[in-house]
Design a protein around this motif. Structure first.
Motif, PDB file in Angstrom:
ATOM      1  N   ILE A 133       0.794  -1.107   0.121  1.00  0.00           N
ATOM      2  CA  ILE A 133      -0.095  -0.019   0.045  1.00  0.00           C
ATOM      3  C   ILE A 133       0.729   1.230  -0.052  1.00  0.00           C
ATOM      4  CG2 ILE A 133      -0.237   0.234   2.587  1.00  0.00           C
ATOM      5  CD1 ILE A 133      -3.085   0.646   0.183  1.00  0.00           C
ATOM      6  N   HIS A 134       2.207   1.203   0.421  1.00  0.00           N
ATOM      7  CA  HIS A 134       3.097   2.262   0.533  1.00  0.00           C
ATOM      8  C   HIS A 134       3.944   2.250  -0.766  1.00  0.00           C
ATOM      9  CE1 HIS A 134       1.798   2.635   4.807  1.00  0.00           C
ATOM     10  NE2 HIS A 134       2.189   1.666   4.953  1.00  0.00           N
ATOM     11  N   VAL A 135       4.439   1.280  -1.471  1.00  0.00           N
ATOM     12  CA  VAL A 135       5.636   1.252  -2.241  1.00  0.00           C
ATOM     13  C   VAL A 135       5.308   0.592  -3.484  1.00  0.00           C
ATOM     14  CG1 VAL A 135       7.305   1.049  -0.571  1.00  0.00           C
ATOM     15  CG2 VAL A 135       6.503  -1.000  -1.412  1.00  0.00           C
ATOM     16  N   ASP A 136       3.987   0.062  -3.689  1.00  0.00           N
ATOM     17  CA  ASP A 136       3.734  -0.597  -5.154  1.00  0.00           C
ATOM     18  C   ASP A 136       2.435   0.372  -5.768  1.00  0.00           C
ATOM     19  OD1 ASP A 136       2.897  -2.082  -7.232  1.00  0.00           O
ATOM     20  OD2 ASP A 136       3.344  -4.002  -6.305  1.00  0.00           O
ATOM     21  N   SER A 166      -4.619  -0.448  -8.652  1.00  0.00           N
ATOM     22  CA  SER A 166      -5.844  -1.340  -8.862  1.00  0.00           C
ATOM     23  C   SER A 166      -6.661  -1.988  -7.820  1.00  0.00           C
ATOM     24  CB  SER A 166      -5.206  -2.392  -9.907  1.00  0.00           C
ATOM     25  OG  SER A 166      -4.117  -3.088  -9.276  1.00  0.00           O
ATOM     26  N   GLU A 167      -5.828  -2.266  -6.675  1.00  0.00           N
ATOM     27  CA  GLU A 167      -6.375  -2.777  -5.576  1.00  0.00           C
ATOM     28  C   GLU A 167      -6.511  -2.218  -4.321  1.00  0.00           C
ATOM     29  OE1 GLU A 167      -4.414  -6.622  -4.421  1.00  0.00           O
ATOM     30  OE2 GLU A 167      -3.551  -6.547  -6.719  1.00  0.00           O
ATOM     31  N   GLY A 168      -5.878  -1.113  -4.142  1.00  0.00           N
ATOM     32  CA  GLY A 168      -5.959  -0.440  -2.928  1.00  0.00           C
ATOM     33  C   GLY A 168      -7.264   0.467  -2.804  1.00  0.00           C
ATOM     34  N   PRO A 169      -7.693   0.545  -1.516  1.00  0.00           N
ATOM     35  CA  PRO A 169      -8.921   1.614  -1.330  1.00  0.00           C
ATOM     36  C   PRO A 169      -8.826   3.065  -1.564  1.00  0.00           C
ATOM     37  CG  PRO A 169      -7.966   0.925   0.790  1.00  0.00           C
ATOM     38  CD  PRO A 169      -7.012   0.232  -0.338  1.00  0.00           C
ATOM     39  N   PHE A 170      -7.548   3.494  -1.663  1.00  0.00           N
ATOM     40  CA  PHE A 170      -7.173   4.983  -1.940  1.00  0.00           C
ATOM     41  C   PHE A 170      -6.910   5.256  -3.347  1.00  0.00           C
ATOM     42  CE2 PHE A 170      -6.312   3.470   2.331  1.00  0.00           C
ATOM     43  CZ  PHE A 170      -7.117   4.265   3.107  1.00  0.00           C
ATOM     44  N   VAL A 189      -2.329   9.707   4.161  1.00  0.00           N
ATOM     45  CA  VAL A 189      -1.948  10.763   3.486  1.00  0.00           C
ATOM     46  C   VAL A 189      -1.573  10.188   2.160  1.00  0.00           C
ATOM     47  CG1 VAL A 189       0.059  12.511   3.275  1.00  0.00           C
ATOM     48  CG2 VAL A 189      -0.972  12.332   5.375  1.00  0.00           C
ATOM     49  N   LEU A 190      -2.128  10.567   1.001  1.00  0.00           N
ATOM     50  CA  LEU A 190      -1.848   9.965  -0.313  1.00  0.00           C
ATOM     51  C   LEU A 190      -0.422  10.634  -0.723  1.00  0.00           C
ATOM     52  CD1 LEU A 190      -5.341  10.470  -1.950  1.00  0.00           C
ATOM     53  CD2 LEU A 190      -4.473   8.472  -0.570  1.00  0.00           C
TER      54      LEU A 190
END
Length: 152
Positions: free
Chosen positions: A44-47, A53-57, A101-102
């Motif tokens: 969620i931080h580095v990819d 594609s998969e993350g909620p943000f 924080v995006l």
């Protein structure tokens, strides 16, 4: 910028808003370096591709601890504490994360002095810290940061 020279000057500002830092942009390079330093390479931080594609943000996000680690840097933009032998980051009380924080968001520290107490020659200061995210209604976090100052 607020200048503090001793315990009495700190104490005179109890209950006051002390100021805000400049805006600081958290980019992917900073997130990646933090991941390397802490061995926290959660996707969620580095990819970027997987996060989109998969993350909620739909974006990578900064580590919560990365945003916390900015406190000393941003605090120094608000207050210049002088005449000290040593400053110690003593703790954070009542910390609550409000939203992530995006990547490429800008953050700003807002500080209010909750208390300043003399503990046998050591000044214990509690700062209500809020990390605002530019153009977002909710902060990244709020909490009370505790510093110990050994004034000369």
């Amino acid at each position: 910028m607020l200048v503090i020279n001793n315990f009495e000057e700190y104490q005179s500002h109890v209950g006051e808003e002390l100021g805000v830092s400049d805006w600081h942009k958290i980019d992917q390079s900073q997130i990646d370096k933090f991941a390397d330093a802490t061995l926290d390479h959660q996707w969620i931080h580095v990819d970027k591709e997987r996060a989109e594609s998969e993350g909620p943000f739909k974006s990578t996000i900064a580590h919560g601890y990365l945003t916390l680690s900015l406190i000393p840097y941003l605090w120094k933009q608000i207050a210049d504490v002088r005449n000290i032998k040593m400053e110690i980051n003593y703790g954070i009380e009542n910390l609550k994360f409000g939203q992530p924080v995006l990547v490429d968001n800008e953050v700003q520290l807002k500080a209010k002095l909750v208390s300043a107490v003399n503990l046998r020659g050591v000044t214990k200061v509690v700062i209500e810290a809020t990390l605002a995210i530019k153009d977002q209604p909710k902060p990244a976090y709020t909490g009370n940061v505790v510093f110990l100052y050994h004034f000369i």
